[in-house]
Design a protein around this motif. Sequence first.
Motif, PDB file in Angstrom:
ATOM      1  N   ALA A 296       0.903  -1.101   0.032  1.00  0.00           N
ATOM      2  CA  ALA A 296      -0.079  -0.120   0.088  1.00  0.00           C
ATOM      3  C   ALA A 296       0.948   1.284   0.001  1.00  0.00           C
ATOM      4  CB  ALA A 296      -0.761   0.210   1.136  1.00  0.00           C
ATOM      5  N   LEU A 297       1.983   1.217   0.596  1.00  0.00           N
ATOM      6  CA  LEU A 297       2.846   2.394   0.811  1.00  0.00           C
ATOM      7  C   LEU A 297       3.499   2.633  -0.753  1.00  0.00           C
ATOM      8  CD1 LEU A 297       4.968   1.945   3.872  1.00  0.00           C
ATOM      9  CD2 LEU A 297       3.273   3.440   3.676  1.00  0.00           C
ATOM     10  N   TYR A 298       3.664   1.743  -1.360  1.00  0.00           N
ATOM     11  CA  TYR A 298       4.474   1.901  -2.555  1.00  0.00           C
ATOM     12  C   TYR A 298       3.326   2.371  -3.562  1.00  0.00           C
ATOM     13  CZ  TYR A 298       5.453   1.452  -7.521  1.00  0.00           C
ATOM     14  OH  TYR A 298       5.755   1.781  -8.901  1.00  0.00           O
ATOM     15  N   HIS A 299       2.119   1.897  -3.671  1.00  0.00           N
ATOM     16  CA  HIS A 299       0.900   2.472  -4.526  1.00  0.00           C
ATOM     17  C   HIS A 299       0.450   3.531  -3.984  1.00  0.00           C
ATOM     18  CE1 HIS A 299       0.479  -1.124  -6.782  1.00  0.00           C
ATOM     19  NE2 HIS A 299       0.518  -2.006  -5.669  1.00  0.00           N
ATOM     20  N   ARG A 300       0.714   4.132  -2.825  1.00  0.00           N
ATOM     21  CA  ARG A 300       0.565   5.623  -2.512  1.00  0.00           C
ATOM     22  C   ARG A 300       1.656   6.419  -2.644  1.00  0.00           C
ATOM     23  NH1 ARG A 300      -3.179   5.097  -4.454  1.00  0.00           N
ATOM     24  NH2 ARG A 300      -5.240   4.568  -3.650  1.00  0.00           N
ATOM     25  N   GLY A 301       2.797   5.957  -3.326  1.00  0.00           N
ATOM     26  CA  GLY A 301       3.881   6.790  -3.529  1.00  0.00           C
ATOM     27  C   GLY A 301       4.828   7.270  -2.185  1.00  0.00           C
ATOM     28  N   ARG A 302       4.350   6.311  -1.147  1.00  0.00           N
ATOM     29  CA  ARG A 302       5.049   6.502   0.234  1.00  0.00           C
ATOM     30  C   ARG A 302       6.065   5.675   0.518  1.00  0.00           C
ATOM     31  NH1 ARG A 302      -0.012   6.321   3.571  1.00  0.00           N
ATOM     32  NH2 ARG A 302       1.726   6.703   5.258  1.00  0.00           N
ATOM     33  N   LEU A 303       6.405   4.442  -0.279  1.00  0.00           N
ATOM     34  CA  LEU A 303       7.353   3.570   0.128  1.00  0.00           C
ATOM     35  C   LEU A 303       8.827   3.954   0.740  1.00  0.00           C
ATOM     36  CD1 LEU A 303       7.515   0.447   0.403  1.00  0.00           C
ATOM     37  CD2 LEU A 303       9.009   0.284  -1.714  1.00  0.00           C
ATOM     38  N   ALA A 304       9.351   4.831  -0.173  1.00  0.00           N
ATOM     39  CA  ALA A 304      10.623   5.480  -0.098  1.00  0.00           C
ATOM     40  C   ALA A 304      10.595   6.753   0.956  1.00  0.00           C
ATOM     41  CB  ALA A 304      11.513   5.678  -1.180  1.00  0.00           C
ATOM     42  N   THR A 305       9.463   7.047   1.551  1.00  0.00           N
ATOM     43  CA  THR A 305       9.440   8.008   2.319  1.00  0.00           C
ATOM     44  C   THR A 305       9.029   7.559   3.647  1.00  0.00           C
ATOM     45  OG1 THR A 305       7.382   8.723   1.589  1.00  0.00           O
ATOM     46  CG2 THR A 305       8.890   9.877   0.703  1.00  0.00           C
ATOM     47  N   ASP A 306       8.106   6.600   3.864  1.00  0.00           N
ATOM     48  CA  ASP A 306       7.387   6.364   5.268  1.00  0.00           C
ATOM     49  C   ASP A 306       7.481   4.785   5.709  1.00  0.00           C
ATOM     50  OD1 ASP A 306       6.419   8.707   5.322  1.00  0.00           O
ATOM     51  OD2 ASP A 306       4.413   8.350   4.519  1.00  0.00           O
ATOM     52  N   PHE A 307       8.581   4.261   4.662  1.00  0.00           N
ATOM     53  CA  PHE A 307       8.616   2.655   4.996  1.00  0.00           C
ATOM     54  C   PHE A 307       8.915   2.582   6.467  1.00  0.00           C
ATOM     55  CE2 PHE A 307      11.640  -1.005   4.879  1.00  0.00           C
ATOM     56  CZ  PHE A 307      10.663  -1.832   4.182  1.00  0.00           C
ATOM     57  N   PHE A 308       9.757   3.328   7.155  1.00  0.00           N
ATOM     58  CA  PHE A 308      10.356   3.241   8.687  1.00  0.00           C
ATOM     59  C   PHE A 308       9.304   3.813   9.520  1.00  0.00           C
ATOM     60  CE2 PHE A 308      14.231   2.345   6.340  1.00  0.00           C
ATOM     61  CZ  PHE A 308      14.402   1.148   6.550  1.00  0.00           C
ATOM     62  N   SER A 309       7.971   4.157   8.907  1.00  0.00           N
ATOM     63  CA  SER A 309       7.199   4.712   9.828  1.00  0.00           C
ATOM     64  C   SER A 309       6.475   3.728  10.619  1.00  0.00           C
ATOM     65  CB  SER A 309       5.891   5.744   9.020  1.00  0.00           C
ATOM     66  OG  SER A 309       5.145   4.519   8.160  1.00  0.00           O
ATOM     67  N   ILE A 310       6.497   2.334  10.216  1.00  0.00           N
ATOM     68  CA  ILE A 310       5.977   1.466  11.154  1.00  0.00           C
ATOM     69  C   ILE A 310       7.250   0.612  11.261  1.00  0.00           C
ATOM     70  CG2 ILE A 310       5.434   0.117   9.154  1.00  0.00           C
ATOM     71  CD1 ILE A 310       2.657  -0.455  10.679  1.00  0.00           C
ATOM     72  N   ARG A 311       7.257  -0.094  12.405  1.00  0.00           N
ATOM     73  CA  ARG A 311       8.543  -1.211  12.771  1.00  0.00           C
ATOM     74  C   ARG A 311       8.442  -2.388  11.679  1.00  0.00           C
ATOM     75  NH1 ARG A 311      11.127  -0.027  16.910  1.00  0.00           N
ATOM     76  NH2 ARG A 311      10.132   1.069  18.900  1.00  0.00           N
ATOM     77  N   GLN A 312       9.545  -2.362  10.990  1.00  0.00           N
ATOM     78  CA  GLN A 312       9.557  -3.238   9.975  1.00  0.00           C
ATOM     79  C   GLN A 312      10.401  -4.629  10.483  1.00  0.00           C
ATOM     80  OE1 GLN A 312       8.492  -3.196   6.857  1.00  0.00           O
ATOM     81  NE2 GLN A 312       7.908  -1.057   6.778  1.00  0.00           N
ATOM     82  N   ASN A 313       9.381  -5.182  11.393  1.00  0.00           N
ATOM     83  CA  ASN A 313       9.967  -6.479  12.444  1.00  0.00           C
ATOM     84  C   ASN A 313      10.579  -7.504  11.692  1.00  0.00           C
ATOM     85  OD1 ASN A 313       9.497  -4.762  14.714  1.00  0.00           O
ATOM     86  ND2 ASN A 313       7.467  -5.576  14.571  1.00  0.00           N
TER      87      ASN A 313
END
Lengths: 531, 621
Positions: free
Chosen positions: B358-375
């Motif tokens: 979803a982040l990618y499709h909203r153009g946010r993958l490379a900006t908000d990827f670490f906004s959530i813990r990437q466990n």
Amino acid sequence: MLHPILRLIAAALWASAALSFRSGCAAPPPGKGAAEQAVVLDRMPHIDPDYSDTVIPPNIAPLNFRVREEADEYTLAIQSRNGDPIRLKNKSGSFRIPRKAWKKMLSGNAGESLSMLIQVKKNGRWREFKPVVNRIALEPIDRCLAYRLINPAFSLWTVMGLYQRNLENFEEKPILVNRLTQDNCMNCHNFKGNDPEFMLMHLRGGKGSGTLIRSGGKLHKVNTATDFNRAGAYPSWHPDGNIIAFSANSLTMFFHATGESRDVLDSGSDLVLYLLNENRITSGPGIADPKRMETFPCWAPDGRHLYFCAADELNSWVGMRDGREDLFWEKIRYDLMRIAYDAEKDAWGEPETVLSAKEAGGSITIPRVSPDGRRLIFTLADYGNFPIYLKSADLYLMDLETGKYKRMECNSGNTDSFHSWSSNSRWIVFSSKRMDGLCARPYFSYLDAGVASKPFPLPQEDPAFYDTFLKTYNVPELAKEMVPIGQRAWADTAIKKPALKAQLDTRLKKGESRSDEHEAESPDLYQKAKR
Amino acid sequence: MSKKKRHFQTQSAPERPEKSRYDFSSHRTAWMVSGAAILFLGLFYYYWRIIHPEYIHLSRQPVFFASREFLRSHLQMPGGFLDFMAAFLTDLFQTGWLGAAMLAALALIVVLLLYKVLRFGSFWIVPLLPALFLIMAQARYDYPVVKTLSLILALEGFILCRDAAPSRTGIRLAVILPSMALIYVLSPGAAILYALLCILHEMLGSGVQFAPRLGFSITIIFWSVFIPWIAARILFLVPAGDAFLRHSPLWQTDASGATAVSKIPMDGIAVLLILLLAAISFLMKDNPKNIKNRYHVLQAAFAALLIAAGARTAVDRTGREFLAVRHAAHHGNWDLVNTQIHPRIAGHPLGLFHFNRALYHRGRLATDFFSIRQNFGGQGLFLDRDARFQYPLDYSDFFYEIGHVNEAKRWAFEALTLYGESSEVLKRLALVHILQDETEAASRFLNRLRQNPVCRDWAGHYLACLSDKTKLRGEKDLQKIHALMPADNFLVTSAYPEIDMEKLAAQSSVNRQALDYALMTSLINRDLDVFSENLIRFQARIKMPLPELYEEALIACQAFAKKTDPRISSIPVRKSTLARFEDFERILKKHGGKSEAAYSELAARQFKTYWFYLLYTKRAG
């Protein structure tokens, strides 16, 4: 209160009943006037499946088909030299030929040609196509076809079963379905010389695991895995009925980004013999050479030679690619070999190359000698030993007296592989993906002086059957008769009886076989699906 | 006069209290209709808006075809016909309101049947109790509708037999035994419940002598063992467990065929309650007399309370959120995926996988990827091995949208094995074969889908496209995927999908998702060498300014990894990013370079940055 539900049930019953009466049925011939006025076309009609210009067995089930020509009405007249023609008429173009009349026509006209005259009526005018002509062979085909029905297999399996089809009609019966054996994987069904009294199959996973062998009227469950080898595959019965050759393979599946996705790599394999009377696994240096990967054993009908395929060990195919050490999987090719064997003395000769991969220009797999011992059919593909996933796989026929071989006439542009001979050496069945490139279907071809006729697919009662059938017919094997025992006997043996552990020949040692070398790193080819 | 009428008459005739317009007894039918309507509407709303039948559809992936062959394949098992009906009903669940109406109607039918089976007269709340557990069971996403149908069959069968069977024991047996065989063929589980109800009724509710009653019961017990035995050995050839207990609420069969007597589920409690209450009601010689209106009001209030509490308890919130994310992702509702994401969901590899999509499709993958813990490290981008085989269709979705069509096909085939020929699986298989120009294979799947009433038009549309290539060229979604597909073969690296991403990105200049996934994998793996190599390699593809995380990684390359490659230093970085890094360094310096001490302040200001990830997040996996 329950009326809606009852109505729903009634509607479903009605719908299924209506469906069953939709297709074409026998009808009187079209009026003379219509036939007289028909415009004769200079071409054959498109029919599906394509049952034209082929040779058919005199005991085959009706070749039901659909006419792929747009029309309002269709007539079909089937005739041969002797007997009355069969006439059918309908508005769907889907013809189901009456079984009795068909059987009578074929049996009374063996060796003759069979003509199917099709007329169609469009916009009030009748048109007549050139007749579709086939030849009825003199020799019948073995009446039983055994196969495994599975989804186009990737890694998972769930529901599967081994089935048998009576080729003289449309009866399909399960030999064993895996819901009776705790849903395990089943494969490697095989007969001794087309004799269903001698049959085996392999079950894998769960309580039913083991090789089920029916021999001399008795059913056994055997664990053929020993310290020397894992459980055997690709079985072949020695004509004496006491020896079964297996190959023990370590297979790994890998995937391509374009074209056929699936591919299989054999990282090691050896041949072993299982001696039924002694419950013993044995082998020999000629068939379990540490420097070679041997697979696909096949006994000659006289039992004096074992044919098989072999390639150099996996490490020999490793080289430098793009500056890195890599396996040249696309260059692994198997030779056709044979080795003499004296069953009485349990003595091996020296392995000899019957046809090298280099000479053949491809990888040779699945050698099958005809029951009369005169010919051998093998599969030739670009590389590897899993031809069912290779589009390049084709069938080749070798004359064992002269050693000459040729690409068979029955091949297609798609995968043609996994062949089986009829007991009279005149018919073969093989797996072909020519219909859609996806699912393997059994195709039959007649061999006349080494020339294969145009193949035809397994006839089905519903002419539209293949349109929606998504299972693949895996490893079709011909047998003279239907398998004489029922599912329950197989299932009870699999589930209720402990597997007899095969003893290892004392001359063989643990670790000598290459087949287990990569076992730890290569999981089983298929795994059970868990939802 | 029918038995039914007689039954009601015996309850209401004597000592009828004074009539008033509010008298429940004198307006029984009106109250029943009103009550049923209210119950139906309430349940309809509950299933539609709270449970969402479309999630049940996603979870169960029903397989249904309106074809004779499909019906015939079902009739090879006892209970097959009911399975066939249940498959049809469940397939309609993909339309939420329709599924809710079905579930509500089924629950209502059970309630009404229970009223006829359990004769508690004015204490009408009693028969509602088992129904409550069934309502709760139906709220579960893995609950098979066939069990409700089975229950309905058993109850209706019992009512018919009780009301219609002759009074002489022998003749009654002659009616019950064949009807039980018929019910068995329709549903083994129903036959068991039917037999138990018949035995209870005979033993407790019949006025005849004990010996005939006992004989009657023993005969039924023998019959209920004999029929499944015959079925297992001769008629159907099924495993004994299936032959005896298929569709039984106490018998669970999963897709792989493993069976187990489970902990008693909700529908199991419902059935046990039915048996208990049936025994009590059969024992009662007289039906309860009429009661005062206020007790009816009290019962109504209590019933509403019970249903509300039960319904609330039955909601599997985590399961619902999880399925909501999967459903939204499958249908490309990316905003919904983002809003549905909850720490619980992100704590599951599949939840995080969809969140990242979803982040990618909203153009946010490379900006908000670490906004959530990437466990889960790279597995949050590509799923781990177990999750792939557990959710193959989800994984196929990902490869499909990224143009790795052979992998999309592979995982769709795994889904075919796992779920069977469900409509979503067949759709995917049809599309991938269309994309690969494998017309014959595509038409197999489309022809199969045409037998599904819900997908008939969809399949017809694509079959028309196959025969008319100009129509196919008008399919923008397909063309978009086609542009992403690799032209040259390479071996798929299942264990390291990021390698495939690089190859996909190299082969298609428009495959931005593959490129972003390759870059993000190297970031999450802390592999700055691979990141910088790929960034330089594909630099021309990425619009300037770079996304924030890429800029941050570039700074990290130079500051932490001490890379002096001029090609890296020549890539422009925004001032705001440089300022952020200065802030990061300042805070760290303020705490003497001790990361533990600086954690709180950095977490508050720099949580989303790559530097924070590098400093504080341990390597996953």
